[in-house]
Enzyme design. Structure first.
Site, PDB file in Angstrom:
ATOM      1  N   ASP A  26      20.762  32.441 -35.840  1.00  0.00           N
ATOM      2  CA  ASP A  26      20.383  31.547 -34.743  1.00  0.00           C
ATOM      3  C   ASP A  26      20.790  30.131 -35.131  1.00  0.00           C
ATOM      4  O   ASP A  26      20.183  29.525 -36.024  1.00  0.00           O
ATOM      5  CB  ASP A  26      18.872  31.625 -34.506  1.00  0.00           C
ATOM      6  CG  ASP A  26      18.447  30.746 -33.322  1.00  0.00           C
ATOM      7  OD1 ASP A  26      19.258  29.915 -32.864  1.00  0.00           O
ATOM      8  OD2 ASP A  26      17.296  30.898 -32.874  1.00  0.00           O
TER       9      ASP A  26
ATOM     10  N   TYR B 150      24.854  17.392 -22.089  1.00  0.00           N
ATOM     11  CA  TYR B 150      25.882  18.390 -22.434  1.00  0.00           C
ATOM     12  C   TYR B 150      27.229  17.704 -22.616  1.00  0.00           C
ATOM     13  O   TYR B 150      27.956  17.959 -23.578  1.00  0.00           O
ATOM     14  CB  TYR B 150      25.953  19.455 -21.335  1.00  0.00           C
ATOM     15  CG  TYR B 150      27.016  20.508 -21.578  1.00  0.00           C
ATOM     16  CD1 TYR B 150      26.782  21.574 -22.439  1.00  0.00           C
ATOM     17  CD2 TYR B 150      28.251  20.438 -20.933  1.00  0.00           C
ATOM     18  CE1 TYR B 150      27.754  22.546 -22.662  1.00  0.00           C
ATOM     19  CE2 TYR B 150      29.228  21.404 -21.150  1.00  0.00           C
ATOM     20  CZ  TYR B 150      28.979  22.459 -22.012  1.00  0.00           C
ATOM     21  OH  TYR B 150      29.942  23.426 -22.234  1.00  0.00           O
TER      22      TYR B 150
ATOM     23  N   LYS C  11      29.623  17.604 -26.089  1.00  0.00           N
ATOM     24  CA  LYS C  11      30.996  18.109 -26.213  1.00  0.00           C
ATOM     25  C   LYS C  11      31.964  17.002 -26.633  1.00  0.00           C
ATOM     26  O   LYS C  11      32.929  17.259 -27.359  1.00  0.00           O
ATOM     27  CB  LYS C  11      31.437  18.770 -24.909  1.00  0.00           C
ATOM     28  CG  LYS C  11      30.700  20.074 -24.638  1.00  0.00           C
ATOM     29  CD  LYS C  11      30.895  21.072 -25.781  1.00  0.00           C
ATOM     30  CE  LYS C  11      30.246  22.409 -25.523  1.00  0.00           C
ATOM     31  NZ  LYS C  11      30.504  23.387 -26.599  1.00  0.00           N
TER      32      LYS C  11
HETATM   33  P1  NDP Z   1      27.620  32.345 -22.935  1.00  0.00           P
HETATM   34  O1  NDP Z   1      26.262  31.804 -22.621  1.00  0.00           O
HETATM   35  O2  NDP Z   1      28.258  33.273 -21.986  1.00  0.00           O
HETATM   36  O3  NDP Z   1      27.593  33.022 -24.390  1.00  0.00           O
HETATM   37  C1  NDP Z   1      27.016  32.313 -25.450  1.00  0.00           C
HETATM   38  C2  NDP Z   1      27.192  33.060 -26.758  1.00  0.00           C
HETATM   39  O4  NDP Z   1      26.559  32.272 -27.779  1.00  0.00           O
HETATM   40  C3  NDP Z   1      26.514  34.396 -26.776  1.00  0.00           C
HETATM   41  O5  NDP Z   1      27.208  35.271 -27.653  1.00  0.00           O
HETATM   42  C4  NDP Z   1      25.121  34.086 -27.330  1.00  0.00           C
HETATM   43  O6  NDP Z   1      24.591  35.259 -27.913  1.00  0.00           O
HETATM   44  C5  NDP Z   1      25.466  32.982 -28.349  1.00  0.00           C
HETATM   45  N1  NDP Z   1      24.384  32.022 -28.582  1.00  0.00           N
HETATM   46  C6  NDP Z   1      23.650  31.319 -27.687  1.00  0.00           C
HETATM   47  N2  NDP Z   1      22.750  30.554 -28.308  1.00  0.00           N
HETATM   48  C7  NDP Z   1      22.917  30.775 -29.630  1.00  0.00           C
HETATM   49  C8  NDP Z   1      22.273  30.291 -30.795  1.00  0.00           C
HETATM   50  N3  NDP Z   1      21.237  29.445 -30.740  1.00  0.00           N
HETATM   51  N4  NDP Z   1      22.715  30.740 -32.003  1.00  0.00           N
HETATM   52  C9  NDP Z   1      23.729  31.617 -32.092  1.00  0.00           C
HETATM   53  N5  NDP Z   1      24.381  32.120 -31.033  1.00  0.00           N
HETATM   54  C10 NDP Z   1      23.969  31.698 -29.809  1.00  0.00           C
HETATM   55  O7  NDP Z   1      28.526  31.059 -23.174  1.00  0.00           O
HETATM   56  P2  NDP Z   1      30.084  30.820 -22.868  1.00  0.00           P
HETATM   57  O8  NDP Z   1      30.861  31.933 -23.424  1.00  0.00           O
HETATM   58  O9  NDP Z   1      30.258  30.426 -21.468  1.00  0.00           O
HETATM   59  O10 NDP Z   1      30.338  29.496 -23.740  1.00  0.00           O
HETATM   60  C11 NDP Z   1      30.798  29.555 -25.078  1.00  0.00           C
HETATM   61  C12 NDP Z   1      31.157  28.136 -25.510  1.00  0.00           C
HETATM   62  O11 NDP Z   1      32.133  27.609 -24.629  1.00  0.00           O
HETATM   63  C13 NDP Z   1      29.983  27.152 -25.477  1.00  0.00           C
HETATM   64  O12 NDP Z   1      30.104  26.275 -26.568  1.00  0.00           O
HETATM   65  C14 NDP Z   1      30.183  26.417 -24.169  1.00  0.00           C
HETATM   66  O13 NDP Z   1      29.599  25.156 -24.178  1.00  0.00           O
HETATM   67  C15 NDP Z   1      31.698  26.366 -24.112  1.00  0.00           C
HETATM   68  N6  NDP Z   1      32.249  26.175 -22.770  1.00  0.00           N
HETATM   69  C16 NDP Z   1      32.034  27.097 -21.780  1.00  0.00           C
HETATM   70  C17 NDP Z   1      32.603  26.924 -20.532  1.00  0.00           C
HETATM   71  C18 NDP Z   1      32.452  27.907 -19.417  1.00  0.00           C
HETATM   72  O14 NDP Z   1      32.905  27.605 -18.304  1.00  0.00           O
HETATM   73  N7  NDP Z   1      31.845  29.050 -19.641  1.00  0.00           N
HETATM   74  C19 NDP Z   1      33.414  25.732 -20.227  1.00  0.00           C
HETATM   75  C20 NDP Z   1      33.576  24.828 -21.343  1.00  0.00           C
HETATM   76  C21 NDP Z   1      33.017  25.063 -22.550  1.00  0.00           C
HETATM   77  P3  NDP Z   1      22.982  35.433 -28.120  1.00  0.00           P
HETATM   78  O15 NDP Z   1      22.340  34.988 -26.830  1.00  0.00           O
HETATM   79  O16 NDP Z   1      22.761  36.862 -28.447  1.00  0.00           O
HETATM   80  O17 NDP Z   1      22.686  34.569 -29.280  1.00  0.00           O
END
Ligand code: NDP
Length: 254
Positions: A65, A159, A163
Site C-alpha cells: 500500500d 491532483y 502530477k
Molecule cells: P485505476 O484506479 O484504474 O487503477 C489504480 C491502480 O493502482 C490499481 O491497480 C490499484 O490497485 C492501485 N492502487 C491504488 N491505490 C493504491 C495504493 N495506495 N497503493 C498501491 N496501489 C494502489 O487508475 P488508472 O489506471 O486510471 O491510473 C493509473 C495512473 O495513471 C495514476 O497515477 C493516474 O493518476 C494516472 N493517470 C490516469 C489517467 C486516466 O485517464 N485514467 C490520466 C492521466 C494519468 P488496488 O486498488 O488493488 O491497490
C-alpha cells in the site's frame, strides 16, 4: 534490427498499481517484450496473475500500500531480492479526487499527496540504491496532462499539483543521475478508459467536454500507455531522459 532495440529480454521491472488500468497495460506490454515484471498493488489479484502466466509471461506479485510511508523502501527491497537486480521502475499507482479547492478536505489532500507524490519520491529514492550499484536503470513515472493544464469541467487543483510535482521530480532525477547510467522519464496520459475515469465518462456533464477537448475521435486505452512505456523503458530511448511524453489524443493542443 530496429525492433531489437525495443526488447526487454532479461530485464527486471517493478510496476506499482499494476493489477488494473494503466498499470496493468504497462505491465503486460513490458512482459510482452520479454521483461520479468513484478506487479504490485494493495490487494492481490490472482485472476490477473493467472491470465498473465497463462499467456506465457514471466510475472511475480508483491502487495504494497503506497500510502504507507514505509512501503516504498520495503517494496523495492523485496522486488530487488527476487532476481538480485532492478532494471526498471514504473511508478504508476495514483489516485484522483475532484472538488473545489475552497472546500477540499484536508484528509483527501493529504492522502492524494501521500500516494501521488510522497510515495513516488520514496520509491524512486529506494530504486536508486540497486540502480546506482548496477550503474544502470530506468525510472518511468506516470504523470498526467493535468500536470500541464487545468482540466475542465471538474475542479481538481490538488491532483493537478501532484502530477506537476511528478513531472518535475522526473526531470530532476534525469539530470542528477544521468552520469550514473540511470534514465528517468514520465508519461503524461490524457483521458484513458480505466476505473479511475469510469464515473467521469458516465457523467453527461463531463464526458462530452472531455471528448470535445480531445481531437482524436477515440478514448485512450491502457495499451496506448503500455506502448509508450516499452519505448521509454527500452534501449530504443537510450538518448531520452527527463522527457514527459504526452499521450493524450491531442488534448493539450486545445
Ligand atoms: P485505476 O484506479 O484504474 O487503477 C489504480 C491502480 O493502482 C490499481 O491497480 C490499484 O490497485 C492501485 N492502487 C491504488 N491505490 C493504491 C495504493 N495506495 N497503493 C498501491 N496501489 C494502489 O487508475 P488508472 O489506471 O486510471 O491510473 C493509473 C495512473 O495513471 C495514476 O497515477 C493516474 O493518476 C494516472 N493517470 C490516469 C489517467 C486516466 O485517464 N485514467 C490520466 C492521466 C494519468 P488496488 O486498488 O488493488 O491497490
Amino acid at each position: 534490427m530496429i525492433l531489437d532495440l525495443f526488447s526487454l529480454a532479461g530485464k527486471v521491472a517493478l510496476v506499482t498499481g499494476a493489477t488494473r488500468g494503466i498499470g496493468l497495460g504497462v505491465a503486460q506490454a513490458l512482459a510482452e517484450v520479454g521483461a520479468h515484471v513484478i506487479l504490485s498493488s494493495r490487494m492481490p489479484k490472482p485472476d490477473v496473475m493467472a491470465s498473465l502466466q497463462a499467456a506465457g509471461h514471466k510475472v511475480s506479485y508483491i502487495a504494497a500500500d503506497m500510502e504507507d510511508p514505509v512501503a516504498p523502501a520495503q517494496l523495492v527491497a523485496d522486488a530487488t531480492a527476487l532476481h538480485g537486480r532492478l532494471d526498471i521502475l514504473v511508478n504508476n499507482a495514483g489516485i484522483a479526487y475532484h472538488g473545489d479547492t475552497h472546500s477540499f478536505a484536508e484528509a483527501d489532500y493529504r492522502r492524494l499527496m501521500d500516494v501521488n507524490v510522497d510515495a513516488v519520491f520514496k520509491t524512486c529514492q529506494a530504486a536508486l540504491g540497486p540502480m546506482r550499484l548496477q550503474k544502470s536503470g530506468v525510472i518511468l513515472n506516470i504523470g498526467s496532462i493535468s500536470g500541464f493544464v487545468s482540466n475542465i469541467p471538474q475542479p481538481q487543483a490538488a491532483y493537478n499539483a501532484s502530477k506537476a510535482a511528478v513531472h518535475m521530480l522526473t526531470k530532476s532525477l534525469a539530470s542528477d543521475y544521468a552520469s550514473e547510467g540511470i534514465r528517468a522519464n514520465a508519461i503524461a496520459p490524457g483521458y484513458i478508459d480505466t476505473d479511475m475515469t469510469a464515473s467521469g465518462f458516465a457523467n453527461p456533464e463531463w464526458s462530452p467536454i472531455w471528448k470535445a477537448m480531445t481531437p482524436l475521435p477515440m478514448v485512450g486505452t491502457p495499451r496506448d500507455i503500455g506502448a509508450a512505456a516499452v519505448y521509454l523503458c527500452s534501449e530504443a530511448s537510450r538518448y531520452v531522459t527527463g522527457e514527459v511524453l504526452v499521450v493524450d489524443g491531442g488534448y493539450t493542443t486545445r
